[in-house]
Design an enzyme around this catalytic site. Structure first.
Site, PDB file in Angstrom:
ATOM      1  N   SER A  26      23.330  31.931  19.137  1.00  8.25           N
ATOM      2  CA  SER A  26      21.959  32.241  19.544  1.00  8.25           C
ATOM      3  C   SER A  26      21.688  33.743  19.620  1.00  8.25           C
ATOM      4  CB  SER A  26      21.622  31.548  20.862  1.00  8.25           C
ATOM      5  OG  SER A  26      21.741  30.142  20.708  1.00  8.25           O
TER       6      SER A  26
ATOM      7  N   ASN B 211      24.042  32.696   8.518  1.00  8.26           N
ATOM      8  CA  ASN B 211      24.499  31.360   8.116  1.00  8.26           C
ATOM      9  C   ASN B 211      23.295  30.425   8.081  1.00  8.26           C
ATOM     10  OD1 ASN B 211      25.740  28.886   7.809  1.00  8.26           O
ATOM     11  ND2 ASN B 211      26.615  28.829   9.876  1.00  8.26           N
TER      12      ASN B 211
ATOM     13  N   LYS C 256      23.211  27.453   7.156  1.00 13.47           N
ATOM     14  CA  LYS C 256      23.592  26.038   7.339  1.00 13.47           C
ATOM     15  C   LYS C 256      22.895  25.197   6.249  1.00 13.47           C
ATOM     16  CE  LYS C 256      24.018  27.022  12.212  1.00 13.47           C
ATOM     17  NZ  LYS C 256      24.311  26.494  13.533  1.00 13.47           N
TER      18      LYS C 256
ATOM     19  N   GLU D  98      32.483  32.528  18.446  1.00  9.65           N
ATOM     20  CA  GLU D  98      31.250  31.761  18.633  1.00  9.65           C
ATOM     21  C   GLU D  98      31.473  30.696  19.701  1.00  9.65           C
ATOM     22  OE1 GLU D  98      28.617  31.837  14.972  1.00  9.65           O
ATOM     23  OE2 GLU D  98      30.124  30.350  14.525  1.00  9.65           O
TER      24      GLU D  98
ATOM     25  N   GLY E 267      23.245  27.372  18.386  1.00  9.62           N
ATOM     26  CA  GLY E 267      22.062  26.543  18.164  1.00  9.62           C
ATOM     27  C   GLY E 267      21.421  26.017  19.434  1.00  9.62           C
TER      28      GLY E 267
ATOM     29  N   HIS F  52      34.166  27.054  11.166  1.00 15.45           N
ATOM     30  CA  HIS F  52      32.917  26.980  11.938  1.00 15.45           C
ATOM     31  C   HIS F  52      32.975  25.733  12.822  1.00 15.45           C
ATOM     32  CE1 HIS F  52      28.709  26.512  12.980  1.00 15.45           C
ATOM     33  NE2 HIS F  52      28.555  27.787  12.667  1.00 15.45           N
TER      34      HIS F  52
ATOM     35  N   GLU G  11      30.885  23.551  13.595  1.00 22.64           N
ATOM     36  CA  GLU G  11      30.284  22.331  13.024  1.00 22.64           C
ATOM     37  C   GLU G  11      31.242  21.669  12.037  1.00 22.64           C
ATOM     38  OE1 GLU G  11      26.529  24.065  11.802  1.00 22.64           O
ATOM     39  OE2 GLU G  11      26.080  24.413  13.915  1.00 22.64           O
TER      40      GLU G  11
HETATM   41  C1  PEP Z   1      26.149  29.707  13.786  1.00 18.52           C
HETATM   42  O1  PEP Z   1      25.872  28.631  13.281  1.00 18.52           O
HETATM   43  O2  PEP Z   1      27.171  30.291  13.424  1.00 18.52           O
HETATM   44  C2  PEP Z   1      25.261  30.247  14.819  1.00 18.52           C
HETATM   45  C3  PEP Z   1      25.658  31.291  15.482  1.00 18.52           C
HETATM   46  O3  PEP Z   1      24.040  29.605  15.003  1.00 18.52           O
HETATM   47  P1  PEP Z   1      22.862  30.076  15.996  1.00 18.52           P
HETATM   48  O4  PEP Z   1      22.639  31.551  15.776  1.00 18.52           O
HETATM   49  O5  PEP Z   1      21.686  29.260  15.579  1.00 18.52           O
HETATM   50  O6  PEP Z   1      23.329  29.807  17.380  1.00 18.52           O
END
Ligand code: PEP
Length: 249
Positions: free
Chosen positions: A211, A9, A11, A166, A172, A94, A96
């Site tokens: 992460s 992703n 973003k 997640e 992030g 998601h 966000e």
């Molecule tokens: C995400 O945005 O779905 C995500 C897992 O980001 P990150 O790997 O940067 O934590």
């Protein structure tokens, strides 16, 4: 067996130059054939991405979709438009989108339906905040987010979904769930899916996101109920993302 998926992703990151780097890296490097690899760039790059990944096994995903088919929805993109650009997967729910764009469970359901109606595979993202985890509410939050979508779909539609767990506190932040923490929630999700229908629990792919990086991917992906990863930050570096693909293959 369930085919692992590694999905990147991007973003609101990336550029035509990064896309070109990925196009080269992924057409030249041998990817494990036992996995599916998906890259989800921002909308404007989809057409170029479709071309850039033509010679590789990489599939295309989109980061969101509007539930409507067409009309006066300035700035939005429909599922059938995504389909025209070779998109196969789309993120819905998601964290966000849930927080920054106030998409609630019914908005997530509408997007999942729109994706399914156009033949796209929704990747339904679910996860608890740190506060919810500390209050011992992880499973009720995660399973509730799943039920808000799966409870409204028919059996065939449920089987089309991919689910990404997640934890919001891991996205992030550089703070990854331990393999044990992630496995525990994945096992609870799978058990919950079994309660819908035995085959659903066996077949739906459950990705971990939060992460995930080249140096922690193998341990997370070795867990019995983790069928892949949804990767943000580490999906912007060709070497890191390739290493994660290899850890899954
Ligand atoms: C995400 O945005 O779905 C995500 C897992 O980001 P990150 O790997 O940067 O934590």
């Amino acid at each position: 067996m369930r085919t692992p998926i590694i999905a990147g992703n991007w973003k609101m990151n990336g550029s035509l130059a990064l896309l070109e780097d990925f196009g080269h890296a992924f057409s030249e490097a041998a990817l494990p054939e036992s996995i599916e690899v998906v890259i989800l760039p921002p909308f404007p790059y989809l057409a170029n991405a479709d071309e850039a990944f033509e010679a590789s096994l990489v599939q295309l995903g989109a980061q969101t979709v509007n539930p409507e088919e067409q009309g006066a929805f300035t700035g939005e993109v429909s599922a059938s438009m995504l389909k025209e650009f070779g998109v196969r997967f789309v993120l819905v729910g998601h964290s966000e989108r849930r927080t920054l764009f106030r998409e609630d469970d019914s908005a997530v359901l509408a997007r999942a339906r729109a994706a399914l109606n156009s033949g796209l595979t929704p990747i339904l993202c679910v996860g608890e905040t740190l506060e919810e985890r500390e209050a011992g509410r992880t499973e009720s939050i995660v399973l509730g987010q799943i039920d808000a979508v799966l409870g409204e779909l028919d059996s065939q539609q449920r089987r089309e979904l991919v689910i990404a767990y997640e934890p919001v506190w891991a996205i992030g932040t550089g703070r990854t769930a331990t393999p044990e923490q992630a496995q525990q929630v994945h096992a609870a999700i799978r058990q919950h899916l079994h309660a819908y229908e035995h085959e659903l629990g066996n077949g739906v792919r459950l990705l971990y996101g939060g992460s995930m990086k080249a140096d922690n991917a193998a341990q997370l992906l070795a867990q019995p109920d983790i069928d892949g990863g949804l990767i943000g930050g580490a999906s912007l570096k060709t070497d890191d993302f390739l290493a994660i693909c290899h850890a899954a293959g």
